[in-house]
Design a protein around this motif. Sequence first.
Motif, PDB file in Angstrom:
ATOM      1  N   ALA A   8      56.620  55.168  42.352  1.00 31.98           N
ATOM      2  CA  ALA A   8      56.841  53.863  42.972  1.00 31.98           C
ATOM      3  C   ALA A   8      55.616  53.439  43.772  1.00 31.98           C
ATOM      4  CB  ALA A   8      58.076  53.913  43.860  1.00 31.98           C
ATOM      5  N   LEU A   9      54.973  54.377  44.501  1.00 34.07           N
ATOM      6  CA  LEU A   9      53.776  54.059  45.275  1.00 34.07           C
ATOM      7  C   LEU A   9      52.615  53.671  44.345  1.00 34.07           C
ATOM      8  CD1 LEU A   9      53.877  56.850  48.010  1.00 34.07           C
ATOM      9  CD2 LEU A   9      54.174  54.405  48.351  1.00 34.07           C
ATOM     10  N   LEU A  10      52.470  54.393  43.250  1.00 34.32           N
ATOM     11  CA  LEU A  10      51.404  54.094  42.298  1.00 34.32           C
ATOM     12  C   LEU A  10      51.598  52.700  41.655  1.00 34.32           C
ATOM     13  CD1 LEU A  10      50.889  57.541  40.558  1.00 34.32           C
ATOM     14  CD2 LEU A  10      49.307  56.364  42.087  1.00 34.32           C
ATOM     15  N   ILE A  11      52.836  52.389  41.307  1.00 33.81           N
ATOM     16  CA  ILE A  11      53.131  51.084  40.719  1.00 33.81           C
ATOM     17  C   ILE A  11      52.854  49.971  41.721  1.00 33.81           C
ATOM     18  CG2 ILE A  11      55.002  49.612  39.845  1.00 33.81           C
ATOM     19  CD1 ILE A  11      56.158  52.133  38.489  1.00 33.81           C
ATOM     20  N   GLU A  13      50.711  50.101  44.176  1.00 37.44           N
ATOM     21  CA  GLU A  13      49.248  50.018  44.313  1.00 37.44           C
ATOM     22  C   GLU A  13      48.634  49.274  43.117  1.00 37.44           C
ATOM     23  OE1 GLU A  13      45.710  50.574  46.310  1.00 37.44           O
ATOM     24  OE2 GLU A  13      47.730  51.040  47.011  1.00 37.44           O
ATOM     25  N   ARG A  14      49.159  49.571  41.922  1.00 39.12           N
ATOM     26  CA  ARG A  14      48.661  48.887  40.720  1.00 39.12           C
ATOM     27  C   ARG A  14      48.909  47.385  40.793  1.00 39.12           C
ATOM     28  NH1 ARG A  14      51.946  49.770  35.447  1.00 39.12           N
ATOM     29  NH2 ARG A  14      53.215  48.349  36.647  1.00 39.12           N
ATOM     30  N   ASP A  15      50.104  47.000  41.224  1.00 39.57           N
ATOM     31  CA  ASP A  15      50.431  45.583  41.347  1.00 39.57           C
ATOM     32  C   ASP A  15      49.513  44.891  42.361  1.00 39.57           C
ATOM     33  OD1 ASP A  15      52.406  45.899  39.460  1.00 39.57           O
ATOM     34  OD2 ASP A  15      54.040  46.042  40.934  1.00 39.57           O
ATOM     35  N   LYS A  16      49.232  45.589  43.471  1.00 40.46           N
ATOM     36  CA  LYS A  16      48.354  45.034  44.489  1.00 40.46           C
ATOM     37  C   LYS A  16      46.940  44.841  43.933  1.00 40.46           C
ATOM     38  CE  LYS A  16      48.678  47.045  48.513  1.00 40.46           C
ATOM     39  NZ  LYS A  16      48.423  47.923  49.673  1.00 40.46           N
ATOM     40  N   ALA A  20      44.819  41.299  43.285  1.00 43.25           N
ATOM     41  CA  ALA A  20      43.477  41.123  43.846  1.00 43.25           C
ATOM     42  C   ALA A  20      42.483  40.732  42.746  1.00 43.25           C
ATOM     43  CB  ALA A  20      43.029  42.402  44.542  1.00 43.25           C
ATOM     44  N   ILE A  21      42.615  41.352  41.574  1.00 41.97           N
ATOM     45  CA  ILE A  21      41.723  41.029  40.450  1.00 41.97           C
ATOM     46  C   ILE A  21      41.955  39.587  40.000  1.00 41.97           C
ATOM     47  CG2 ILE A  21      41.262  41.533  38.022  1.00 41.97           C
ATOM     48  CD1 ILE A  21      41.735  44.500  38.713  1.00 41.97           C
ATOM     49  N   GLU A  22      43.219  39.161  39.922  1.00 42.73           N
ATOM     50  CA  GLU A  22      43.523  37.792  39.516  1.00 42.73           C
ATOM     51  C   GLU A  22      42.951  36.779  40.500  1.00 42.73           C
ATOM     52  OE1 GLU A  22      47.615  37.022  38.735  1.00 42.73           O
ATOM     53  OE2 GLU A  22      47.711  38.486  37.102  1.00 42.73           O
ATOM     54  N   VAL A  23      43.018  37.096  41.775  1.00 39.66           N
ATOM     55  CA  VAL A  23      42.476  36.181  42.787  1.00 39.66           C
ATOM     56  C   VAL A  23      40.964  36.071  42.624  1.00 39.66           C
ATOM     57  CG1 VAL A  23      42.066  35.899  45.261  1.00 39.66           C
ATOM     58  CG2 VAL A  23      44.343  36.484  44.437  1.00 39.66           C
ATOM     59  N   LEU A  24      40.304  37.199  42.383  1.00 40.54           N
ATOM     60  CA  LEU A  24      38.853  37.182  42.244  1.00 40.54           C
ATOM     61  C   LEU A  24      38.404  36.508  40.943  1.00 40.54           C
ATOM     62  CD1 LEU A  24      37.979  40.731  43.583  1.00 40.54           C
ATOM     63  CD2 LEU A  24      37.568  38.543  44.696  1.00 40.54           C
ATOM     64  N   GLN A  25      39.101  36.746  39.855  1.00 40.74           N
ATOM     65  CA  GLN A  25      38.716  36.188  38.563  1.00 40.74           C
ATOM     66  C   GLN A  25      39.309  34.812  38.316  1.00 40.74           C
ATOM     67  OE1 GLN A  25      39.988  39.067  35.669  1.00 40.74           O
ATOM     68  NE2 GLN A  25      37.968  40.011  35.594  1.00 40.74           N
ATOM     69  N   GLY A  26      40.358  34.506  38.937  1.00 36.98           N
ATOM     70  CA  GLY A  26      41.073  33.280  38.632  1.00 36.98           C
ATOM     71  C   GLY A  26      42.143  33.594  37.610  1.00 36.98           C
TER      72      GLY A  26
END
Length: 100
Positions: A8-11, A13-16, A20-26
């Motif tokens: 659950a913690l890994l999932i 972290e992955r979602d976070k 963050a990648i979507e915000v940076l890339q659009g």
Amino acid sequence: MPTEQILALLIAERDKLNRAIEVLQGSTKRPGRPPKSALTAIPAPAEPAQPAKKKRRIFTAAQRKQQAERMKAFWAAKKKAAAKPQSKAGSKPKKTAAAG
């Protein structure tokens, strides 16, 4: 720690990280036309003046009259040629029933 909690913690972290990648890339899915690129938004430096486009030739009144006469003759000939086949078009050969 139990494996379910670690998972659950890994999932989470992955979602976070994905957010963050979507915000940076659009966003990858953009509706409509894409925005202009940054290179085209910046105006280009002023270039030396280009020579003016060639002006279209203008007919004189006499030339227009000659052209009008030529076109009248052209369309009269075309209309006359079209009238000939129409008179024969009424007598089409009849189709015969083929034995099949």
